[in-house]
Design a protein around this motif. Sequence first.
Motif, PDB file in Angstrom:
ATOM      1  N   ALA A 103       0.859  -1.210   0.000  1.00 34.53           N
ATOM      2  CA  ALA A 103       0.000   0.000   0.000  1.00 34.53           C
ATOM      3  C   ALA A 103       0.885   1.247   0.000  1.00 34.53           C
ATOM      4  O   ALA A 103       0.813   2.103   0.887  1.00 34.53           O
ATOM      5  N   CYS A 104       1.727   1.319  -1.025  1.00 38.82           N
ATOM      6  CA  CYS A 104       2.784   2.345  -1.087  1.00 38.82           C
ATOM      7  C   CYS A 104       2.274   3.672  -1.618  1.00 38.82           C
ATOM      8  O   CYS A 104       3.039   4.640  -1.697  1.00 38.82           O
ATOM      9  N   SER A 105       1.026   3.720  -2.050  1.00 42.43           N
ATOM     10  CA  SER A 105       0.436   4.945  -2.590  1.00 42.43           C
ATOM     11  C   SER A 105       1.303   5.529  -3.708  1.00 42.43           C
ATOM     12  O   SER A 105       1.721   4.803  -4.617  1.00 42.43           O
ATOM     13  N   THR A 131       3.836  -1.980  -3.707  1.00 38.63           N
ATOM     14  CA  THR A 131       2.546  -2.335  -4.310  1.00 38.63           C
ATOM     15  C   THR A 131       1.426  -1.441  -3.794  1.00 38.63           C
ATOM     16  O   THR A 131       1.499  -0.905  -2.689  1.00 38.63           O
ATOM     17  N   ASP A 132       0.403  -1.342  -4.602  1.00 41.38           N
ATOM     18  CA  ASP A 132      -0.812  -0.630  -4.188  1.00 41.38           C
ATOM     19  C   ASP A 132      -1.953  -1.147  -5.069  1.00 41.38           C
ATOM     20  O   ASP A 132      -1.723  -1.678  -6.156  1.00 41.38           O
ATOM     21  N   ILE A 133      -3.170  -0.939  -4.597  1.00 47.80           N
ATOM     22  CA  ILE A 133      -4.332  -1.350  -5.380  1.00 47.80           C
ATOM     23  C   ILE A 133      -4.649  -0.313  -6.460  1.00 47.80           C
ATOM     24  O   ILE A 133      -5.353  -0.595  -7.432  1.00 47.80           O
ATOM     25  N   ASP A 134      -4.121   0.893  -6.303  1.00 50.09           N
ATOM     26  CA  ASP A 134      -4.529   2.037  -7.124  1.00 50.09           C
ATOM     27  C   ASP A 134      -3.517   2.292  -8.249  1.00 50.09           C
ATOM     28  O   ASP A 134      -2.395   2.755  -8.009  1.00 50.09           O
ATOM     29  N   GLU A 135      -3.937   1.977  -9.478  1.00 50.01           N
ATOM     30  CA  GLU A 135      -3.008   2.104 -10.614  1.00 50.01           C
ATOM     31  C   GLU A 135      -2.564   3.542 -10.862  1.00 50.01           C
ATOM     32  O   GLU A 135      -1.431   3.785 -11.268  1.00 50.01           O
ATOM     33  N   ASN A 136      -3.460   4.492 -10.601  1.00 53.83           N
ATOM     34  CA  ASN A 136      -3.086   5.909 -10.786  1.00 53.83           C
ATOM     35  C   ASN A 136      -1.974   6.301  -9.831  1.00 53.83           C
ATOM     36  O   ASN A 136      -1.037   7.001 -10.216  1.00 53.83           O
ATOM     37  N   ALA A 137      -2.114   5.866  -8.589  1.00 51.04           N
ATOM     38  CA  ALA A 137      -1.083   6.184  -7.587  1.00 51.04           C
ATOM     39  C   ALA A 137       0.244   5.557  -8.029  1.00 51.04           C
ATOM     40  O   ALA A 137       1.302   6.185  -7.939  1.00 51.04           O
ATOM     41  N   LEU A 138       0.195   4.330  -8.530  1.00 51.93           N
ATOM     42  CA  LEU A 138       1.435   3.643  -8.954  1.00 51.93           C
ATOM     43  C   LEU A 138       2.090   4.380 -10.126  1.00 51.93           C
ATOM     44  O   LEU A 138       3.311   4.488 -10.201  1.00 51.93           O
ATOM     45  N   ARG A 139       1.251   4.886 -11.021  1.00 52.23           N
ATOM     46  CA  ARG A 139       1.799   5.622 -12.176  1.00 52.23           C
ATOM     47  C   ARG A 139       2.522   6.880 -11.684  1.00 52.23           C
ATOM     48  O   ARG A 139       3.606   7.203 -12.139  1.00 52.23           O
ATOM     49  N   ARG A 140       1.919   7.534 -10.713  1.00 49.22           N
ATOM     50  CA  ARG A 140       2.573   8.745 -10.164  1.00 49.22           C
ATOM     51  C   ARG A 140       3.847   8.369  -9.421  1.00 49.22           C
ATOM     52  O   ARG A 140       4.853   9.081  -9.472  1.00 49.22           O
ATOM     53  N   ALA A 141       3.823   7.240  -8.748  1.00 53.74           N
ATOM     54  CA  ALA A 141       5.031   6.775  -8.041  1.00 53.74           C
ATOM     55  C   ALA A 141       6.165   6.553  -9.043  1.00 53.74           C
ATOM     56  O   ALA A 141       7.314   6.939  -8.802  1.00 53.74           O
ATOM     57  N   ILE A 180      13.515   0.087  -7.117  1.00 53.50           N
ATOM     58  CA  ILE A 180      12.132  -0.256  -6.737  1.00 53.50           C
ATOM     59  C   ILE A 180      11.347  -0.824  -7.918  1.00 53.50           C
ATOM     60  O   ILE A 180      11.393  -0.280  -9.018  1.00 53.50           O
ATOM     61  N   ILE A 181      10.619  -1.898  -7.642  1.00 52.42           N
ATOM     62  CA  ILE A 181       9.681  -2.411  -8.650  1.00 52.42           C
ATOM     63  C   ILE A 181       8.272  -2.101  -8.153  1.00 52.42           C
ATOM     64  O   ILE A 181       7.908  -2.496  -7.035  1.00 52.42           O
ATOM     65  N   PHE A 182       7.510  -1.364  -8.949  1.00 47.74           N
ATOM     66  CA  PHE A 182       6.129  -1.034  -8.583  1.00 47.74           C
ATOM     67  C   PHE A 182       5.169  -2.027  -9.248  1.00 47.74           C
ATOM     68  O   PHE A 182       5.320  -2.322 -10.436  1.00 47.74           O
ATOM     69  N   LYS A 183       4.194  -2.514  -8.468  1.00 43.34           N
ATOM     70  CA  LYS A 183       3.236  -3.504  -9.014  1.00 43.34           C
ATOM     71  C   LYS A 183       1.871  -3.287  -8.385  1.00 43.34           C
ATOM     72  O   LYS A 183       1.784  -2.920  -7.217  1.00 43.34           O
ATOM     73  N   LYS A 184       0.851  -3.625  -9.151  1.00 42.45           N
ATOM     74  CA  LYS A 184      -0.510  -3.566  -8.584  1.00 42.45           C
ATOM     75  C   LYS A 184      -0.741  -4.798  -7.691  1.00 42.45           C
ATOM     76  O   LYS A 184      -0.378  -5.910  -8.081  1.00 42.45           O
ATOM     77  N   LEU A 198      11.746  -7.641   5.336  1.00 40.13           N
ATOM     78  CA  LEU A 198      11.130  -6.454   5.930  1.00 40.13           C
ATOM     79  C   LEU A 198       9.844  -6.148   5.161  1.00 40.13           C
ATOM     80  O   LEU A 198       9.867  -6.043   3.932  1.00 40.13           O
ATOM     81  N   ILE A 199       8.737  -6.050   5.899  1.00 37.64           N
ATOM     82  CA  ILE A 199       7.472  -5.628   5.271  1.00 37.64           C
ATOM     83  C   ILE A 199       7.038  -4.324   5.932  1.00 37.64           C
ATOM     84  O   ILE A 199       6.958  -4.234   7.166  1.00 37.64           O
ATOM     85  N   VAL A 200       6.799  -3.321   5.103  1.00 35.09           N
ATOM     86  CA  VAL A 200       6.339  -2.034   5.603  1.00 35.09           C
ATOM     87  C   VAL A 200       4.897  -1.874   5.117  1.00 35.09           C
ATOM     88  O   VAL A 200       4.643  -1.901   3.909  1.00 35.09           O
ATOM     89  N   CYS A 201       3.959  -1.781   6.048  1.00 32.80           N
ATOM     90  CA  CYS A 201       2.563  -1.567   5.646  1.00 32.80           C
ATOM     91  C   CYS A 201       1.973  -0.562   6.609  1.00 32.80           C
ATOM     92  O   CYS A 201       1.644  -0.891   7.759  1.00 32.80           O
ATOM     93  N   ARG A 202       1.861   0.670   6.152  1.00 30.15           N
ATOM     94  CA  ARG A 202       1.517   1.760   7.073  1.00 30.15           C
ATOM     95  C   ARG A 202       0.319   2.559   6.553  1.00 30.15           C
ATOM     96  O   ARG A 202       0.211   2.842   5.366  1.00 30.15           O
TER      97      ARG A 202
END
Length: 258
Positions: A103-105, A131-141, A180-184, A198-202
């Motif tokens: 949920a990296c936004s 990772t994140d569920i939101d493809e728009n956020a991932l594109r901005r990332a 970094i690898i970004f994925k949905k 290490l898992i970061v989920c905040r």
Amino acid sequence: MKNDYETFVSNFKKKSGIDLFFYKEAQMKRRLTSLRDKRGYHDFSSYFTDVQKDAELFHELLDRLTINVSEFYRNKKRWDVLEEKVIPHLKKTRNRIKVWSAACSTGEEPYTLAMILNKHISSNKFEITATDIDENALRRAEMGVYPERSLREAPKEMVHKYFKKQGLHYQVSDELKKDIIFKKHNLLSDRFEQNYDLIVCRNVLIYFTEQAKQQIYHKFSQSLTENGIFFVGSTEQVFTPGEYNLKLFDTFFYEKNA
Ligand SMILES: C[S@@+](CC[C@H](N)C(=O)[O-])C[C@H]1O[C@@H](n2cnc3c(N)ncnc32)[C@H](O)[C@@H]1O
């Protein structure tokens, strides 16, 4: 019989794959009702009919429910603990460190991780999946362009080293991007990969129901290596870590039992 909101939840799941049943209902319903009212609909049924037809309405709705607020070094003191305690702990027994920012936004969190890890480990010795569920956020990332306010907690030397100022915005360097690898990924329905150190989920689990949270804690724990670390947000402590084969490592950090 299902009420207006429940029917909306099941129709929305069919359309988007997102099951709002697992999000705290009062809070979510309030957010969505205010958006629906703002658009001039008095019930969810007529609102959804138009959401089906109008891509802009659909994206606005997705945006409202994903809540993408983030910033670099969010709650800076916790990142100091990561740097001073967690990284030495992981380095003691590992040559390579595999990290998941769940949920990296829009990317502030995984880029923060990359800045800190680069200080202590050469970049071929760690990998970050974000990772994140939101493809728009991932594109901005992936674009990596941020307003100045999102960097207010970031150390000056890091901003200097890894960002280029472009007008009013800051562009993240390619050097960080390559780490970094970004994925949905949907935390509520997709498979969890294994062997993370290490898992970061905040700042996402607060939106979920108790039942959903418990399932996710179990899955995160199963995804961690022995003595691996789970890092949660500053309002999200795990009250019974033992139930998930975890123990407290430091405030908001949990260690997987060996
Ligand atoms: C408030 S942001 C947190 C960003 C970052 N982790 C931080 O702490 O700054 C919450 C994020 O959770 C994501 N999210 C919501 N439901 C999700 C789900 N079921 N699976 C994965 N991500 C989800 C949203 O898209 C949003 O980007």
